[in-house]
Scaffold this motif. Sequence first.
Motif, PDB file in Angstrom:
ATOM      1  N   ARG A  79       0.908  -1.151   0.112  1.00 58.89           N
ATOM      2  CA  ARG A  79      -0.008   0.077  -0.141  1.00 58.89           C
ATOM      3  C   ARG A  79       0.948   1.016   0.138  1.00 58.89           C
ATOM      4  NH1 ARG A  79      -4.480   2.221   4.527  1.00 58.89           N
ATOM      5  NH2 ARG A  79      -2.547   2.826   5.584  1.00 58.89           N
ATOM      6  N   LEU A  80       0.814   2.061  -1.048  1.00 57.84           N
ATOM      7  CA  LEU A  80       1.580   3.196  -1.158  1.00 57.84           C
ATOM      8  C   LEU A  80       0.554   4.421  -0.769  1.00 57.84           C
ATOM      9  CD1 LEU A  80       2.919   2.947  -4.769  1.00 57.84           C
ATOM     10  CD2 LEU A  80       3.891   1.958  -2.425  1.00 57.84           C
ATOM     11  N   SER A  81       1.283   5.185   0.073  1.00 60.21           N
ATOM     12  CA  SER A  81       0.653   6.619   0.497  1.00 60.21           C
ATOM     13  C   SER A  81       1.234   7.770   0.005  1.00 60.21           C
ATOM     14  CB  SER A  81       0.846   6.667   2.024  1.00 60.21           C
ATOM     15  OG  SER A  81       0.553   5.512   2.690  1.00 60.21           O
ATOM     16  N   CYS A  82       0.352   8.782  -0.176  1.00 64.45           N
ATOM     17  CA  CYS A  82       0.694  10.158  -0.689  1.00 64.45           C
ATOM     18  C   CYS A  82       0.120  11.082   0.064  1.00 64.45           C
ATOM     19  CB  CYS A  82       0.228  10.097  -2.452  1.00 64.45           C
ATOM     20  SG  CYS A  82       0.193  11.814  -2.797  1.00 64.45           S
ATOM     21  N   LEU A  83       1.126  11.580   0.799  1.00 68.78           N
ATOM     22  CA  LEU A  83       0.619  12.893   1.700  1.00 68.78           C
ATOM     23  C   LEU A  83       0.786  14.116   1.051  1.00 68.78           C
ATOM     24  CD1 LEU A  83      -0.045  13.748   4.622  1.00 68.78           C
ATOM     25  CD2 LEU A  83       2.197  13.589   5.148  1.00 68.78           C
TER      26      LEU A  83
END
Length: 127
Positions: free
Chosen positions: A19-23
């Motif tokens: 799971r990639l996150s983009c803040l």
Amino acid sequence: QVQLVESGGGLVQPGGSLRLSCLVSGLSLDHYAVGWFRQAPGREREGVLCITSSDVRTESSIYVDSVQARFTISRDNAKNTVYLNMNSLKPEDTALYFCATAQGPFCSGSYYNYGHFGQGTQVTVST
């Protein structure tokens, strides 16, 4: 100042998940769509998935047929973060993945319709 910071990449075996996150900081996901792109060595950059902003009907768009039923995109407005959920990963999914904010609330498969980009997180699918 708008900043996008990706995280969650790494080395995973075929069939695994990440799971990639983009803040996102400096602008609100209430008003801007966010897309995930990827670029593998020697290949052109390609749009993967995108999700609309929350002030329009929430929709996601898939731009790569090969990720259908394996990748999904979601958004947590409270955290101003967009996620790319990747399952059943294949070696051909190996790439630098980066997120970008669109120039408005709607999605586009074209890189040129996005205004701000993160530095990316590397995903490597290999035994």
